[in-house]
Design a protein around this motif. Structure first.
Motif, PDB file in Angstrom:
ATOM      1  N   GLY A   4     -69.419 -22.017 -12.958  1.00  0.00           N
ATOM      2  CA  GLY A   4     -68.428 -21.633 -11.966  1.00  0.00           C
ATOM      3  C   GLY A   4     -69.063 -20.866 -10.819  1.00  0.00           C
ATOM      4  N   GLU A   5     -68.323 -20.747  -9.750  1.00  0.00           N
ATOM      5  CA  GLU A   5     -68.854 -20.110  -8.545  1.00  0.00           C
ATOM      6  C   GLU A   5     -68.968 -18.600  -8.656  1.00  0.00           C
ATOM      7  N   ASP A   6     -68.181 -17.974  -9.519  1.00  0.00           N
ATOM      8  CA  ASP A   6     -68.185 -16.521  -9.620  1.00  0.00           C
ATOM      9  C   ASP A   6     -68.925 -16.003 -10.850  1.00  0.00           C
ATOM     10  N   CYS A   7     -69.762 -16.841 -11.460  1.00  0.00           N
ATOM     11  CA  CYS A   7     -70.447 -16.411 -12.687  1.00  0.00           C
ATOM     12  C   CYS A   7     -71.455 -15.313 -12.378  1.00  0.00           C
ATOM     13  N   LYS A   8     -71.685 -14.456 -13.334  1.00  0.00           N
ATOM     14  CA  LYS A   8     -72.689 -13.399 -13.251  1.00  0.00           C
ATOM     15  C   LYS A   8     -73.493 -13.425 -14.537  1.00  0.00           C
ATOM     16  N   ALA A  37     -76.522 -10.361 -12.004  1.00  0.00           N
ATOM     17  CA  ALA A  37     -75.916  -9.024 -12.011  1.00  0.00           C
ATOM     18  C   ALA A  37     -76.964  -7.942 -12.151  1.00  0.00           C
ATOM     19  N   GLY A  38     -78.063  -8.226 -12.829  1.00  0.00           N
ATOM     20  CA  GLY A  38     -79.106  -7.238 -13.023  1.00  0.00           C
ATOM     21  C   GLY A  38     -80.211  -7.779 -13.900  1.00  0.00           C
ATOM     22  N   SER A  39     -81.309  -7.040 -13.938  1.00  0.00           N
ATOM     23  CA  SER A  39     -82.471  -7.460 -14.709  1.00  0.00           C
ATOM     24  C   SER A  39     -83.082  -6.267 -15.430  1.00  0.00           C
ATOM     25  N   ALA A  40     -83.430  -6.470 -16.690  1.00  0.00           N
ATOM     26  CA  ALA A  40     -84.134  -5.458 -17.467  1.00  0.00           C
ATOM     27  C   ALA A  40     -85.516  -5.997 -17.810  1.00  0.00           C
ATOM     28  N   SER A  41     -86.542  -5.189 -17.595  1.00  0.00           N
ATOM     29  CA  SER A  41     -87.914  -5.568 -17.908  1.00  0.00           C
ATOM     30  C   SER A  41     -88.387  -4.770 -19.109  1.00  0.00           C
ATOM     31  N   VAL A  42     -88.740  -5.466 -20.190  1.00  0.00           N
ATOM     32  CA  VAL A  42     -89.281  -4.813 -21.378  1.00  0.00           C
ATOM     33  C   VAL A  42     -90.775  -4.640 -21.155  1.00  0.00           C
ATOM     34  N   CYS A  43     -91.240  -3.401 -21.121  1.00  0.00           N
ATOM     35  CA  CYS A  43     -92.630  -3.088 -20.795  1.00  0.00           C
ATOM     36  C   CYS A  43     -93.316  -2.460 -22.001  1.00  0.00           C
ATOM     37  N   TYR A  44     -94.434  -3.042 -22.412  1.00  0.00           N
ATOM     38  CA  TYR A  44     -95.131  -2.592 -23.610  1.00  0.00           C
ATOM     39  C   TYR A  44     -96.354  -1.726 -23.320  1.00  0.00           C
ATOM     40  N   THR A  45     -96.785  -1.695 -22.059  1.00  0.00           N
ATOM     41  CA  THR A  45     -97.928  -0.851 -21.703  1.00  0.00           C
ATOM     42  C   THR A  45     -97.500   0.151 -20.638  1.00  0.00           C
ATOM     43  N   GLU A  70     -84.371  -4.351 -27.676  1.00  0.00           N
ATOM     44  CA  GLU A  70     -83.022  -3.868 -28.029  1.00  0.00           C
ATOM     45  C   GLU A  70     -82.423  -3.026 -26.907  1.00  0.00           C
ATOM     46  N   GLU A  71     -83.253  -2.171 -26.297  1.00  0.00           N
ATOM     47  CA  GLU A  71     -82.795  -1.342 -25.177  1.00  0.00           C
ATOM     48  C   GLU A  71     -82.412  -2.220 -23.979  1.00  0.00           C
ATOM     49  N   ALA A  72     -83.187  -3.273 -23.731  1.00  0.00           N
ATOM     50  CA  ALA A  72     -82.896  -4.184 -22.624  1.00  0.00           C
ATOM     51  C   ALA A  72     -81.562  -4.890 -22.831  1.00  0.00           C
ATOM     52  N   ILE A  73     -81.350  -5.392 -24.030  1.00  0.00           N
ATOM     53  CA  ILE A  73     -80.104  -6.103 -24.332  1.00  0.00           C
ATOM     54  C   ILE A  73     -78.908  -5.164 -24.214  1.00  0.00           C
ATOM     55  N   ALA A  74     -79.051  -3.944 -24.715  1.00  0.00           N
ATOM     56  CA  ALA A  74     -77.961  -2.966 -24.613  1.00  0.00           C
ATOM     57  C   ALA A  74     -77.658  -2.639 -23.158  1.00  0.00           C
ATOM     58  N   TRP A  75     -78.694  -2.452 -22.343  1.00  0.00           N
ATOM     59  CA  TRP A  75     -78.494  -2.110 -20.934  1.00  0.00           C
ATOM     60  C   TRP A  75     -77.812  -3.258 -20.193  1.00  0.00           C
ATOM     61  N   ILE A  76     -78.299  -4.472 -20.378  1.00  0.00           N
ATOM     62  CA  ILE A  76     -77.697  -5.650 -19.741  1.00  0.00           C
ATOM     63  C   ILE A  76     -76.241  -5.805 -20.188  1.00  0.00           C
ATOM     64  N   SER A  77     -75.982  -5.616 -21.452  1.00  0.00           N
ATOM     65  CA  SER A  77     -74.621  -5.791 -21.988  1.00  0.00           C
ATOM     66  C   SER A  77     -73.632  -4.806 -21.399  1.00  0.00           C
ATOM     67  N   ASN A  78     -74.116  -3.675 -20.882  1.00  0.00           N
ATOM     68  CA  ASN A  78     -73.231  -2.652 -20.340  1.00  0.00           C
ATOM     69  C   ASN A  78     -73.093  -2.705 -18.823  1.00  0.00           C
ATOM     70  N   LEU A  79     -73.657  -3.700 -18.160  1.00  0.00           N
ATOM     71  CA  LEU A  79     -73.493  -3.819 -16.719  1.00  0.00           C
ATOM     72  C   LEU A  79     -72.040  -4.113 -16.382  1.00  0.00           C
ATOM     73  N   GLU A  80     -71.492  -3.360 -15.472  1.00  0.00           N
ATOM     74  CA  GLU A  80     -70.081  -3.529 -15.065  1.00  0.00           C
ATOM     75  C   GLU A  80     -69.815  -4.937 -14.538  1.00  0.00           C
ATOM     76  N   ALA A  81     -70.751  -5.494 -13.791  1.00  0.00           N
ATOM     77  CA  ALA A  81     -70.537  -6.829 -13.203  1.00  0.00           C
ATOM     78  C   ALA A  81     -70.363  -7.908 -14.268  1.00  0.00           C
ATOM     79  N   LEU A  82     -70.906  -7.679 -15.442  1.00  0.00           N
ATOM     80  CA  LEU A  82     -70.776  -8.667 -16.521  1.00  0.00           C
ATOM     81  C   LEU A  82     -69.496  -8.488 -17.320  1.00  0.00           C
ATOM     82  N   LYS A  83     -68.824  -7.367 -17.151  1.00  0.00           N
ATOM     83  CA  LYS A  83     -67.595  -7.086 -17.910  1.00  0.00           C
ATOM     84  C   LYS A  83     -66.348  -7.630 -17.222  1.00  0.00           C
ATOM     85  N   LYS A  84     -66.487  -8.108 -16.000  1.00  0.00           N
ATOM     86  CA  LYS A  84     -65.328  -8.603 -15.235  1.00  0.00           C
ATOM     87  C   LYS A  84     -64.965 -10.004 -15.634  1.00  0.00           C
TER      88      LYS A  84
END
Length: 84
Positions: A4-8, A37-45, A70-84
């Protein structure tokens, strides 16, 4: 678009290997692709995490450097733009 056109969507980058950083990359990416809507980068170094923090500062969108998948998934899951 298939969703769809309004997907996030949220994007998780699992940065297992080192990478180089292009400061304008996120600016151009978010301008071209408004569905992100946003991007999380998992950084190991430490250097990848510092690069991730720099990406956060230079982006005008939601970008987050984290230290676990796990932190990345939690952060992405809580983005307001994805809850609409």
């Amino acid at each position: 678009m298939h969703y769809g056109e309004d997907c996030k969507i949220g994007y998780v980058s699992n940065k297992i290997n080192s990478y180089s950083f292009e400061p304008n990359l996120w600016k151009h990416f978010f301008e071209k692709y408004s569905f992100l809507a946003g991007s999380a980068s998992v950084c190991y170094t430490k250097i990848n995490y510092i690069n991730g923090l720099l990406e956060e500062k230079l982006s005008n969108k939601k970008v987050k450097a984290v230290k676990s998948l796990e932190e990345a998934i939690a952060w992405i899951s809580n983005l307001e733009a994805l809850k609409k």
